[in-house]
Write an enzyme that holds these catalytic residues in place. Structure first.
Site, PDB file in Angstrom:
ATOM      1  N   SER A 101       0.837  -1.194   0.000  1.00 63.30           N
ATOM      2  CA  SER A 101       0.000   0.000   0.000  1.00 63.30           C
ATOM      3  C   SER A 101       0.879   1.254   0.000  1.00 63.30           C
ATOM      4  O   SER A 101       1.674   1.461  -0.917  1.00 63.30           O
ATOM      5  CB  SER A 101      -0.964  -0.040   1.186  1.00 63.30           C
ATOM      6  OG  SER A 101      -1.999   0.901   1.019  1.00 63.30           O
ATOM      7  N   ASP A 123      -9.659  -5.716  -4.831  1.00 57.12           N
ATOM      8  CA  ASP A 123      -9.163  -4.469  -4.248  1.00 57.12           C
ATOM      9  C   ASP A 123      -9.946  -3.292  -4.830  1.00 57.12           C
ATOM     10  O   ASP A 123      -9.928  -3.068  -6.042  1.00 57.12           O
ATOM     11  CB  ASP A 123      -7.667  -4.326  -4.545  1.00 57.12           C
ATOM     12  CG  ASP A 123      -6.997  -3.229  -3.733  1.00 57.12           C
ATOM     13  OD1 ASP A 123      -7.694  -2.276  -3.322  1.00 57.12           O
ATOM     14  OD2 ASP A 123      -5.771  -3.333  -3.508  1.00 57.12           O
ATOM     15  N   HIS A 153      -7.838  -5.480  -0.585  1.00 56.20           N
ATOM     16  CA  HIS A 153      -6.594  -4.752  -0.364  1.00 56.20           C
ATOM     17  C   HIS A 153      -5.689  -5.470   0.640  1.00 56.20           C
ATOM     18  O   HIS A 153      -4.474  -5.344   0.581  1.00 56.20           O
ATOM     19  CB  HIS A 153      -6.927  -3.340   0.133  1.00 56.20           C
ATOM     20  CG  HIS A 153      -5.793  -2.373   0.062  1.00 56.20           C
ATOM     21  ND1 HIS A 153      -5.174  -2.046  -1.121  1.00 56.20           N
ATOM     22  CD2 HIS A 153      -5.169  -1.654   1.035  1.00 56.20           C
ATOM     23  CE1 HIS A 153      -4.214  -1.156  -0.881  1.00 56.20           C
ATOM     24  NE2 HIS A 153      -4.184  -0.909   0.409  1.00 56.20           N
TER      25      HIS A 153
END
Length: 280
Positions: A111, A235, A260
């Site tokens: 991320s 995601d 995610h």
């Protein structure tokens, strides 16, 4: 607790890891477990390196040296009120790699950590890194632009920040609830939310601002090492197509049952793919 310090370095080592002094006496905590091929893990927002518990518990027993960095403002690292742009955060990573004499590293960024990894590769010419894993990486942009339709509208990011100033625990819980395709147990979410709340509030908000403002499209072409893009197919935050198109020698690894939070939702596959790539 035993501590050793080389007077020629800026590292204080303990039985559990290291404190590395970087910019203006800011100390960065690094957990260092196992022996073998060095794999450096960069965490996402709003947690710290402990999000990788399910990698730390497995990989050191399979020939991997697990090196988990707490970014400034997170975990056990110092909490300055400045230094949360990608350039400074990537410079901190350079200090850790240099001070710990790391080489032939596989760099894993999840991320926001993936966005910092990309900036590191461009800004520091991939110094010390031989392979790169971008896991649901928030790059090349996290926010939409007139010429970039992916990601979140900047107004949404601004509203998340504003809600944090009003009620940070509620903002954290709402943000974290969007990470997973298959909702984990309530006990897991309670743990993950606690990790998030331990992060410095200023660091949380400043990193959210950086996510909204930073543009790494030009950085992608600077990546020349073999790269794997780990992507959850559910995601809702991050598309992988711009990364795949922009990075030479990039290969997408699909996580069909993940959102995610693929490092947890398909942790066995996540670990297996790391091992396969590192040992190839």
């Amino acid at each position: 607790m035993d501590q050793t310090k080389n007077p020629q370095s800026r590292v204080v080592s303990t039985s559990n890891g290291h404190y590395v002094t970087v910019d203006k006496n800011v100390n960065i905590y690094v957990e260092d477990v196992g022996e073998g091929a060095p794999v450096v893990f960069l965490h996402g927002l709003p947690v710290d390196h402990r999000m990788y518990e399910y990698q730390r518990n497995v990989l050191p027993f399979k020939g991997i040296r697990f090196i988990g960095i707490d970014l400034r403002g997170f975990g056990k690292s110092d909490r300055p009120i400045t230094g949360y742009d990608y350039n400074r955060l990537s410079d901190d990573i350079r200090e850790v790699i240099d001070q710990l004499n790391l080489d032939q590293v596989t760099l894993v960024g999840y991320s926001m950590g993936g966005a910092i990894a990309v900036r590191y590769m461009a800004r520091h010419n991939g110094h010390g890194v031989s392979k790169l894993i971008l896991a649901a990486a928030a790059t090349p942009l996290f926010s939409q632009k007139p010429d970039y339709p992916f990601g979140l509208p900047i107004e949404v990011i601004d509203s998340i920040i504003a809600s944090g100033y009003e009620d940070r625990p509620q903002m954290i819980a709402a943000f974290n609830s969007t990470l997973f395709h298959n909702k984990p147990s309530q006990e897991f979410m309670d743990w993950y939310n606690r990790l998030s709340l331990e992060t410095d509030a200023i660091a949380t908000f400043k990193c959210l601002e950086a996510l909204g403002a930073e543009d790494s499209r030009e950085d992608l072409a600077a990546i020349k090492v073999p790269t794997r893009i780990f992507q959850g197919m559910h995601d809702q935050m991050i598309p992988f197509e711009p990364q795949e198109k922009g990075i030479e020698n990039a290969q997408v690894i699909r996580f069909e049952n993940s959102g995610h939070g693929l490092w947890y939702e398909e942790k066995d596959k996540f670990n297996e793919e790391i091992l396969k790539f590192v040992q190839s």
